[in-house]
Design an enzyme around this catalytic site. Structure first.
Site, mmCIF file in Angstrom:
data_model
loop_
_atom_site.group_PDB
_atom_site.id
_atom_site.type_symbol
_atom_site.label_atom_id
_atom_site.label_comp_id
_atom_site.label_asym_id
_atom_site.label_seq_id
_atom_site.Cartn_x
_atom_site.Cartn_y
_atom_site.Cartn_z
ATOM 1 N N GLU A 766 0.870 -1.177 0.000
ATOM 2 C CA GLU A 766 0.000 0.000 0.000
ATOM 3 C C GLU A 766 0.896 1.211 0.000
ATOM 4 O OE1 GLU A 766 -3.398 0.220 2.405
ATOM 5 O OE2 GLU A 766 -3.293 -1.915 2.867
ATOM 6 N N CYS A 800 -1.963 8.345 4.428
ATOM 7 C CA CYS A 800 -1.955 8.211 2.970
ATOM 8 C C CYS A 800 -3.318 8.601 2.410
ATOM 9 C CB CYS A 800 -1.516 6.837 2.514
ATOM 10 S SG CYS A 800 -2.333 5.535 3.392
#
Ligand SMILES: Cc1cc2nc3c(=O)[nH]c(=O)nc-3n(C[C@H](O)[C@H](O)[C@H](O)COP(=O)(O)OP(=O)(O)OC[C@H]3O[C@@H](n4cnc5c(N)ncnc54)[C@H](O)[C@@H]3O)c2cc1C
Length: 1010
Positions: A766, A800
């Site tokens: 990720e 994020c």
């Protein structure tokens, strides 16, 4: 239990009130087109009502006639299934523009305006004065309420204060000069203030937050004190309104604090609203009585209402898994109102009651009880809302009671929210006014003792219908929404004092443990290396959190060897046992909840709420993956005659889990427990900055019964041990969350198959994001500004999922930017352990310097709209002031590169197409958001804004396991979403076993596999 004679007397009073009013055409079910539609059609059709009210709410934002028509068509179009044929047909005829379009827009606006004017007394002080004068001629007293947008900036809070001061000046000079009207200007003993104002405390501080009662109290009191001083000096009365439940305790606290100050302690002309629909109100009233009698020694007023936020409270409780604070049956609120009425009238010397209700039964009960207790009818008063139930007001007043009208004034735009609340309330199924005056219920039914509903319910004869929503809006849990059976771990509700106390205690306890050393753990035993990594508090960089063993290449090899040795045994451990292990880990987290959150606060500079959410998410991962693995653990059979086919999963082998510091517990736990429950053995490599929390996780795993070698704790410098781990021939899988740069290196290194390695490694990564939030021209600015601020600056933009680009449509750009800048200026930047912290530090000095470099670049690429000056904080820790750039070119590096800090780029877009093009125009596709009130625009955004997690009309961070499985594509991620149904598959290998059951022409029955 109400004595029978009191109930009889209550009904007599009620009938007397009814006898004095005309039930025809009462309230606001009247003439105009829009109202008829809203109140008539909409009242019997909740979905349509919601659409119509949404239209009214949006209307003031629509500048062009074309926009008015478009929105009306879109809203009605969405509800077209529920519309009668003629209305469906009519929707098609709504003109898009031209002369008829302009007429329609004008009509819609003037109707909405007229409707608003029914409930809003005026848009300025002069109009408000005219309105209260008109009421005075009808011998009705008033309390003025100032309508406004939500206060999200300190400038707005200052403005609210000024408006109250102006209002008090303007009103008192005028009203006190009017001739006395004894029926409203005196009680049974003496003159009472003519001027009466109602104040909402949240309007006086932009960061009003029950998590920090002390800070909130300080800031509110600073602005409230001059208002009270002026009111006291000019002989006015001030009432504190009550808002949502989470604000209740701090509102009561402020009320008591400020009114115990020497200046106000003997001033009787103050009051507070108390809501009978809350389950804990009785206790609050007892405490209030004790305070007024024994501490303040001077009475206060209590405005008893049922409460105006019923839908909100039930939805928020359902969304968060919190106990519902309100009663869920209407009769319970009514019965509690009566019980609290009795309490107030019995203690009238200290708590002077004002009964705020339009319900004739509730009112009649107050009259009967007062009579019984011999409380003079002018010692207390009734209060009702402006524009509602006028004949009821007059009927009550004609019986010799004082009636005060709650009179809002303010601009139409902010007033719309108030208007919609009133419309919703009036058209709710359970509303007394609707039942009494639109549905024509009989007087006997309307005057029924609410407790008799309880008796019926208890006897089981007839369960009163549970109204899913007082206002008829859709329930949060829709019948057609299948539930997974999984329940998210509720976040701590920090408006609850016990939770705040627990968090403070945990911080103190953790502080006492700072500076310890945490070793590498291999085979459940410390593995000595001599070297350590120091971890410091980013809020106070001189404070050492702890030292964590720094793994060497030898240690890395030892960890892999240990994991490999443990693999066969763990793989062959039953799924049930592995799942049970995860559930035990979740239990460990639960029992160490605040302690773990405190470590997160101190080691990573995350504010309280987000640290707590980190722990809650870690619990969710354990519970969710345990259940998902149990589903996957059952082999699938595809048997045919004479042939059994079994499809099942097995683990891949040794998994290396490399996690970031920004969700130090949740992400490490999520990746590790997914690997473990799937049967892999694991090497935990926490980020250098959050090694202590990694060690805490390891201790929880061991406490939960981790077999030796199944998970090994290997903190260390990524550059030093990363390549060894990633390239090791015995490592089958790498689960990584972090930067794009490192992910690509890992992916490339993992792709190489060294000698002796008999498989291709699996990489799950990720990576980053450059997430955008589109703000449409019709967006609700209160919501959009707050949502963008939260998304961009929550945890200093170090998620994020953070929103680092706001793409704002031309029509609303300047207005949005101005409020955004003020809202950002108003944030409290401080150490994360302070409960009122809205923005803490960034993680370390390196990160700070990198972000500051981006800010310098930004100054060359765009216009610096705001940068918060940090003062002394800059020396104390790794702080970066929240920064906004405006007019950012879409291809500027600050609009394309992930900064991972509190830096927001605001980009102008011509229209929605342009906004979507810009939004999709980066190499990332992680999260995105859109604020719009156009159903058609939202549909387009849902289809065309191509990101992994899209959020409509809310912030773009805070994904929850199962509800919002998290992860993106393009250069944002390799693999499928964490906390989602496909995630575990990545940690597994599917196998098929086919067995021929035929022996010499004989086969058992098929489908006999386990
Ligand atoms: C002068 C004045 C000041 C006010 N100030 C405030 C204030 O500061 N804060 C505030 O919150 N409200 C305030 N209100 C609003 C007030 O709470 C609402 O007007 C009130 O809820 C309507 O009550 P009623 O007795 O007139 O009507 P009713 O029709 O008898 O009662 C409606 C109320 O019952 C409750 N209810 C509806 N369905 C259910 C259910 N299924 N289960 C349980 N309860 C249910 C809801 O609270 C709903 O509003 C004020 C009202 C007045 C008149």
């Amino acid at each position: 239990m109400i004595p029978p004679d009191l109930d009889t007397r209550t009904r007599q009073f009620g009938r007397e009130v009814f006898a004095r009013l005309d039930r025809q055409g009462l309230v606001m079910f009247t003439r105009s087109w829009l109202e008829d539609k809203l109140m008539g059609l909409g009242m019997h059709d909740p979905a349509l009502k919601v659409q119509l009210f949404r239209f009214v709410d949006t209307l003031p934002y629509l500048k062009e006639p074309r926009e008015v028509s478009r929105h009306l068509r879109e809203y009605l179009g969405e509800a077209s299934d529920q519309l009668p044929w003629w209305a469906r047909w009519g929707t098609k005829l709504i003109p898009a523009g031209g002369f008829f379009g302009r007429i329609l827009a004008w009509q819609a606006r003037s109707n909405a305006q007229r409707m608003a004017r029914k409930f809003i007394a005026g848009s300025n002080v002069t109009e408000a004065v005219d309105a209260v004068h008109a009421m005075r001629t009808r011998r009705l007293a008033f309390t003025i309420d100032l309508l406004g947008e939500a206060t999200i900036t300190e400038v707005e809070a200052d403005h609210v204060q000024k408006q109250y001061l102006d209002l008090l000046h303007g009103l008192t000079s005028e009203v006190n000069a009017w001739p006395e009207e004894p029926s409203i200007d005196r009680d049974d003993r003496a003159p009472i203030p003519r001027v009466n104002v109602s104040v909402k405390l949240s309007a006086l501080f932009s960061q009003f937050d029950p998590i920090d009662p002390a800070g909130t109290t300080r800031a509110v009191c600073r602005r409230l004190r001059p208002i009270l001083t002026l009111a006291k000096r000019t002989g006015a009365f001030v009432n504190f309104d009550m808002e949502q439940h989470s604000f209740k305790d701090v509102t009561l606290h402020i009320f008591k604090e400020i009114l115990t100050e020497p200046e106000f302690r003997d001033w009787p002309h103050v009051g507070i609203a108390i809501q009978a629909y809350l389950k804990d109100t009785e206790a609050d009233l007892h405490a209030l009585l004790d305070w007024a009698k024994n501490t303040r020694k001077c009475p206060v007023w209590v405005r008893l209402v049922k409460g105006a936020y019923w839908d909100y409270e039930t939805v928020i409780a359902a969304q968060n898994g919190w106990p519902v604070p309100v009663f869920t049956q209407k009769w319970q609120s009514d019965a509690n109102f009566e019980a609290l009425t009795d309490f107030l009238l019995a203690n009238v010397d200290w708590l002077l009651p004002a009964f705020g209700s339009h319900n004739i039964r509730s009112i009649a009960h107050a009259m009967a009880t007062a009579e019984r207790l011999k409380v003079p009818s002018r010692r207390f008063e009734f209060q009702m809302l402006y524009g509602m139930a006028d004949p009821v007001k007059e009927a009550i007043q004609s019986l010799g009671y004082r009636v005060r009208i709650y009179t809002p004034y303010g601009q139409l735009l902010p007033g719309m929210a108030y208007l919609v609340r009133r419309l919703l309330e009036n058209s709710s199924n359970d509303s007394f006014l609707r039942q009494g005056f639109a549905e024509g219920f009989s007087e006997e039914v309307l005057l029924m003792n609410p407790s008799s509903h309880a008796a019926v319910a208890l006897s089981g004869e007839h369960e009163p219908p549970v109204n899913p929503s007082a206002n008829g809006s859709p329930k949060p849990q829709r019948a057609n929404a299948p539930r997974s059976g999984f329940q998210n771990e509720p976040l701590a509700d920090f408006s609850v004092e016990a939770n705040r106390t627990a968090m403070k205690a945990a911080l103190t306890a953790v502080r006492a443990e700072l500076g310890s050393t945490y070793p590498i753990i291999i085979d459940n035993r410390p593995y000595g290396v001599g070297k350590t990594l120091k971890s410091v508090n980013p809020s106070r960089s001189a404070e050492l959190i702890g030292e964590v063993g720094a793994a060497t290449v030898d240690a890395a090899n030892a960890a892999v060897a240990s994991a490999l040795k443990a693999f066969d045994g763990w793989r062959d451990t039953s799924v049930a046992d592995r799942a049970a292990f995860l559930r035990r880990v979740a239990d460990r987290f639960r029992s160490r909840r605040f302690e773990l959150a405190a470590w997160i606060v101190l080691e990573t500079g995350k504010p309280w709420r987000e640290s707590d959410a980190d722990v809650a998410e870690a619990i969710d991962f354990c519970v969710y993956y345990a259940a998902e693995m149990e589903k996957l653990g059952t082999p699938q059979h595809r048997d045919v005659a004479g042939e059994d086919n079994r499809y099942f999963y097995e683990p891949r082998g040794v998994a290396v889990v490399i996690s970031p510091w920004n969700f130090p517990l949740a992400i490490l736990t999520g990746m590790a427990t997914a690997a473990l429950v799937a049967g892999n053995t694991v090497i935990l490599k926490p980020a250098e900055q959050s090694g202590v929390i990694g060690a805490k996780l390891m201790s929880c795993l061991i406490e939960a019964g981790l077999p030796p070698g199944v998970a090994n704790f290997l903190p260390g410098d990524g550059d030093e041990i990363g390549p060894t781990l990633v390239q090791h021939p015995d490592v089958a899988l790498i689960a990584f969350t972090g930067s794009l740069k490192v992910a690509l290196i890992i992916n490339a290194q993992a792709a190489v198959v060294p000698p002796g390695q008999q498989f291709v490694k699996k990489v799950i990564a990720e990576m980053g994001g450059k997430n955008a939030i589109i703000v449409d021209a019709d967006a609700d600015l209160d919501e959009a500004v707050k949502g963008v601020v939260d998304s961009a600056f929550g945890y200093g933009g170090q998620k994020c999922s953070a929103g680092s680009r706001a793409i704002v449509l031309d029509g609303i750009y300047d207005q949005f930017l101005a409020r955004l800048v003020e809202a950002t200026k108003s944030l409290t930047v401080c150490a994360a352990e302070e409960p009122g912290c809205s923005l803490g530090p960034v993680i370390d000095g390196e990160s700070r310097d990198r972000i500051l470099k981006f800010i310098e670049t930004g100054k060359r690429e765009a216009r610096l709209a705001h940068h918060t000056d940090l003062g002394a904080l800059a020396e104390q820790g790794f702080f970066v002031g929240p920064t906004i750039f405006s007019d950012v070119p879409e291809n500027a590096s600050i609009a394309q590169d992930e900064i991972f800090g509190p830096v927001l780029s605001v980009i102008r877009a011509k229209d929605l197409d342009d906004a979507l093009r810009i939004a999709n125009g980066t190499r990332y596709a992680l999260t995105g958001g859109c604020y719009s009130r156009s159903p058609v625009h939202l549909e387009q955004v849902k289809r065309r804004f191509r990101v992994g997690n899209l959020y409509i009309n809310r912030k773009c961070t805070g994904a929850l396991v199962d509800r919002q499985p998290f992860g993106g594509f393009k250069l944002s991620g390799i693999g499928s979403k964490a906390g989602g149904p496909d995630y575990l598959l990545q940690f597994l290998l599917p196998r098929t076993v086919t067995e021929n059951q035929m022996r010499r022409g004989f086969a058992p029955e098929t489908g006999v596999g386990e």
